[in-house]
Design a protein around this motif. Structure first.
Motif, PDB file in Angstrom:
ATOM      1  N   ALA A 163       0.880  -1.173   0.000  1.00  0.00           N
ATOM      2  CA  ALA A 163       0.000   0.000   0.000  1.00  0.00           C
ATOM      3  C   ALA A 163       0.913   1.217   0.000  1.00  0.00           C
ATOM      4  N   LEU A 164       0.843   2.031  -1.046  1.00  0.00           N
ATOM      5  CA  LEU A 164       1.601   3.287  -1.070  1.00  0.00           C
ATOM      6  C   LEU A 164       0.634   4.371  -0.619  1.00  0.00           C
ATOM      7  N   VAL A 165       0.975   5.031   0.477  1.00  0.00           N
ATOM      8  CA  VAL A 165       0.034   5.981   1.068  1.00  0.00           C
ATOM      9  C   VAL A 165       0.641   7.378   1.061  1.00  0.00           C
ATOM     10  N   THR A 197     -10.208   4.317  -8.014  1.00  0.00           N
ATOM     11  CA  THR A 197     -11.336   4.116  -8.928  1.00  0.00           C
ATOM     12  C   THR A 197     -11.523   2.639  -9.256  1.00  0.00           C
ATOM     13  N   GLU A 198     -10.429   1.895  -9.325  1.00  0.00           N
ATOM     14  CA  GLU A 198     -10.543   0.487  -9.678  1.00  0.00           C
ATOM     15  C   GLU A 198     -10.757  -0.420  -8.455  1.00  0.00           C
ATOM     16  N   GLY A 199     -10.110  -0.021  -7.342  1.00  0.00           N
ATOM     17  CA  GLY A 199     -10.035  -0.958  -6.214  1.00  0.00           C
ATOM     18  C   GLY A 199     -11.175  -0.871  -5.214  1.00  0.00           C
ATOM     19  N   VAL A 220      -2.490   2.256  -4.504  1.00  0.00           N
ATOM     20  CA  VAL A 220      -2.126   3.653  -4.306  1.00  0.00           C
ATOM     21  C   VAL A 220      -3.283   4.403  -3.646  1.00  0.00           C
ATOM     22  N   SER A 221      -3.005   4.988  -2.467  1.00  0.00           N
ATOM     23  CA  SER A 221      -4.071   5.732  -1.781  1.00  0.00           C
ATOM     24  C   SER A 221      -3.465   6.924  -1.061  1.00  0.00           C
ATOM     25  N   ASP A 225      -9.936   9.151   5.916  1.00  0.00           N
ATOM     26  CA  ASP A 225     -10.911   8.217   6.435  1.00  0.00           C
ATOM     27  C   ASP A 225     -11.777   7.665   5.307  1.00  0.00           C
ATOM     28  N   THR A 226     -11.138   7.248   4.216  1.00  0.00           N
ATOM     29  CA  THR A 226     -11.935   6.754   3.095  1.00  0.00           C
ATOM     30  C   THR A 226     -11.933   5.231   3.092  1.00  0.00           C
ATOM     31  N   GLY A 227     -12.936   4.679   2.429  1.00  0.00           N
ATOM     32  CA  GLY A 227     -13.037   3.228   2.344  1.00  0.00           C
ATOM     33  C   GLY A 227     -11.832   2.632   1.632  1.00  0.00           C
ATOM     34  N   TRP A 228     -11.367   3.316   0.588  1.00  0.00           N
ATOM     35  CA  TRP A 228     -10.232   2.791  -0.193  1.00  0.00           C
ATOM     36  C   TRP A 228      -8.952   2.790   0.633  1.00  0.00           C
ATOM     37  N   TYR A 229      -8.709   3.851   1.397  1.00  0.00           N
ATOM     38  CA  TYR A 229      -7.512   3.870   2.239  1.00  0.00           C
ATOM     39  C   TYR A 229      -7.549   2.670   3.186  1.00  0.00           C
ATOM     40  N   ARG A 230      -8.695   2.472   3.844  1.00  0.00           N
ATOM     41  CA  ARG A 230      -8.787   1.368   4.818  1.00  0.00           C
ATOM     42  C   ARG A 230      -8.624   0.010   4.135  1.00  0.00           C
ATOM     43  N   LEU A 231      -9.284  -0.133   2.975  1.00  0.00           N
ATOM     44  CA  LEU A 231      -9.186  -1.410   2.268  1.00  0.00           C
ATOM     45  C   LEU A 231      -7.740  -1.666   1.828  1.00  0.00           C
ATOM     46  N   SER A 232      -7.085  -0.624   1.305  1.00  0.00           N
ATOM     47  CA  SER A 232      -5.730  -0.844   0.779  1.00  0.00           C
ATOM     48  C   SER A 232      -4.751  -1.218   1.896  1.00  0.00           C
ATOM     49  N   VAL A 233      -4.861  -0.590   3.074  1.00  0.00           N
ATOM     50  CA  VAL A 233      -3.908  -0.985   4.129  1.00  0.00           C
ATOM     51  C   VAL A 233      -4.252  -2.357   4.711  1.00  0.00           C
ATOM     52  N   ARG A 234      -5.538  -2.718   4.654  1.00  0.00           N
ATOM     53  CA  ARG A 234      -5.898  -4.059   5.127  1.00  0.00           C
ATOM     54  C   ARG A 234      -5.396  -5.138   4.185  1.00  0.00           C
TER      55      ARG A 234
END
Ligand SMILES: Nc1ncnc2c1ncn2[C@@H]1O[C@@H]2COP(=O)(O)O[C@H]2[C@H]1O
Length: 604
Positions: A163-165, A197-199, A220-221, A225-234
């Protein structure tokens, strides 16, 4: 109504040849469940009478170290079994009660991503094996691979999903991910970048497929507090928190979450540098704010530091470890020269005692000529250990050493160094060793070279620190933990030097000795202390963890032969050339038939 699990069982590659009837029967003994990222499947030592299969997601096996830390030993990916070792071990009926005895799991297993699992009881698994005995062959093969790879640290454990944050909206992380991808492609690696957009809202199976089809996946996020940020780090095996070197980290830097990568501290900070911008914060602030384990620097966009990051991602980085050994450690300078000439990058560097001093020269970004000039000035032309005093805490005052360290290393911070660096010192207060990975470089060096009785120890946070050589003279294990690539080690240790018995049989008085030898040469007590402090150094300790071992031929050069510079450097150069002759290391760092780029040196 019970769920028909047989079709699900059929999707597991291990079970694809099992006849339908047996699958149906085993399905009645099976249970499907989901295991959220970060949750435990079982703990080491728990008694088991079932086996599990990972349907989607991924799990990690951990063993508990004697000091209580959890050590990651391997991934268990979608399609693979887990818990099979306890099941096989417990297959016998030793107590004769007609029921197989159950055995404990050998390690603890946690979900690294949201996972779907299937549990099959011993009875159900026995049915499958009876119907298709080939299952056992495949499982034994997998178990042996896991055991072999688990012992070889850092091979199978390769993180694939990063996850690149971005920590600031001004960072164009998509562009940077593309640069990394271009570098990874040069190694012939398949790489995929996934953006919001894809993930967003994709099921776990989507990430499993990406992982199966690629060598590296970058999600890439940006922090938020977005759903994508949380999903990507999980979903990540490792998190790279990307910050601007000219900004201070906000605190807290990231919202709370229980992602496995965060709880396992599999986080790095990547600091971006542009041209002449000033660094706004100390590296330690970024490390603390992100709770990260490493700090890496990215200068410009494409170029050597991007290539280094790509090597680190791909597990193709090179870590150089330099042993302690007083003046014998000059040989490491020749080793560095040979590595650079051969085009081998040095991505991580560390050592003990004088080995750490040479490692620091590399981390400072000095070229061969500058290392040569500074080491000659600091050690060869005048002995920094020449300020003998009537001993209170050391034979020498240490003032000269302090001045030299300040003169050459100034106020450089370890975290700011272009090449990630460590030094090891021995903590006499609690009998352990300390790995210096932050703070002032010169303070770490002062600790790592303080041979007890000769140079006064360093007191740091109330602890008394002395030379790293006393406990860990060739710290290859630390380098293994620091990165996944190869470890090149140069070892100049040998059995402690001999003492001249005649110096001690009828010792002269202080004035008698000075009359004969003058003030500048070391009195016999220096040799006595050196030998006592390094007596327990096992000359081959640490060598087993090295991929490329360089052992310079130093014959009778002693720890105190500060003038034997040229001879030692030459010996190191020749030994390294010999060790690199096969060309395998170049292939590893750049791929076969590599176009060897000229090596650039990182300035601080
Ligand atoms: N090196 C490894 N890599 C991946 N999985 C492992 C490794 N070592 C053990 N395991 C798994 O972790 C499980 C722990 O419980 P068991 O001993 O029953 O079975 C073990 C294997 O399934």
């Amino acid at each position: 109504m019970s769920l028909n699990i047989a079709p699900t069982l059929k999707t597991i590659p291990f079970l694809e040849d099992v006849p339908k009837r047996a699958l149906r029967a085993a399905g009645r003994e099976a249970r499907w469940f989901s295991l959220p990222a970060g949750w435990e499947l079982f703990k080491a030592g728990e008694i088991s009478n079932s086996i599990y299969f990972v349907l989607s997601g991924s799990l990690g096996a951990f063993r508990t170290m004697p000091d209580g830390r959890s050590d990651f030993i391997g991934h268990i990916r979608a399609g693979e079994p887990v818990g099979e070792m306890a099941l096989f071990e417990g297959a016998f009926d030793d107590d004769g009660d007609g029921i197989p005895d159950n055995a404990p799991h050998t390690s603890s297993v946690y979900a690294l991503r949201d996972a779907e699992m299937l549990e099959i009881s011993r009875a159900g698994f026995d049915r499958l094996v009876k119907a298709e005995p080939e299952i056992l062959t495949a499982m034994i093969r997998l178990m042996l691979t896991r055991l072999r790879e688990g012992r070889k640290p850092n091979r199978r454990n390769a993180p694939k999903v990063f996850a690149l944050v971005a920590t600031s909206p001004t960072i164009d992380l998509k562009l940077r991910a593309r640069s990394l991808k271009a570098s990874l492609n040069k190694f012939g690696l398949k790489c995929r970048i996934v953006e919001e957009t894809e993930g967003t809202d994709q099921p776990t199976g989507f990430f499993d497929r990406l992982e199966a089809e690629n060598d590296v996946v970058m999600l890439v996020s940006s922090v938020g507090d977005t759903g994508w940020y949380r999903l990507s780090v999980r979903q990540a095996d490792r998190i790279w928190v990307v910050g601007r070197a000219d900004a201070r980290p906000s605190n807290p830097l990231m919202p709370e979450d229980n992602s496995p990568a965060r709880s396992l501290k599999l986080i790095d900070v990547i600091l971006l540098h542009h041209g002449g911008e000033r660094q706004a914060a100390k590296p330690a602030e970024w490390l603390d704010a992100a709770n990260a384990s490493r700090i890496l620097h990215w200068e410009g966009m494409d170029g050597p530091s991007c290539e280094r990051l790509a090597r680190i991602m791909a597990g193709r980085s090179v870590g150089l470890v330099l042993s302690g050994g007083g003046a014998r450690a000059y040989a490491h300078i020749g080793v560095v020269k040979a590595l650079r000439e051969a085009g081998i990058p040095i991505d991580f560097v560390g050592g003990s005692s004088m080995g750490a001093v040479v490692a620091a020269c590399v981390a400072m970004g000095w070229d061969d000529a500058e290392i040569d000039r500074r080491i000659r000035k600091a050690f060869v032309e005048t002995n920094p250990l020449g300020d003998y005093v009537l001993p209170v805490v050391g034979l020498v005052r240490g003032k000269r050493v302090n001045t030299r360290l300040h003169e050459h290393f100034g106020d450089a911070e370890i975290g700011d160094l272009g090449v990630p660096f460590f030094a090891v010192s021995t903590n006499l207060t609690d009998g352990t060793y300390l790995v210096h990975r932050r703070g002032l470089l010169r303070e770490a060096l002062r600790a790592t070279i303080s041979l007890p009785g000769i140079l006064p120890p360093v007191v740091h946070d109330g602890e008394v620190l002395v030379d790293g050589a006393v406990l860990n003279n060739f710290p290859t294990g630390i380098m293994r933990e620091l990165h996944r690539g190869v470890v090149v080690g140069s070892d100049v240790a040998r059995a402690p030097e001999g003492l001249a018995a005649e110096d001690f049989a009828d010792p002269p008085g202080f004035f008698g000795w000075v009359w004969k030898h003058g003030f500048s040469s070391a009195p016999p007590i220096a040799g006595l202390l050196m030998r006592s402090a390094t007596l327990s150094v096992d000359p081959s300790a640490g060598r087993e963890l090295v991929d490329v071992l360089v052992v310079p031929e130093l014959r009778d050069i002693e720890l105190r032969d500060w003038e034997a510079y040229d001879e030692a450097v030459q010996a190191g150069y020749e030994a390294a050339q010999k060790a690199l002759a096969s060309g395998e290391l170049i292939d590893f760092c750049y791929g076969p038939k590599a176009q060897i780029p000229s090596v650039t040196i990182d300035k601080v």
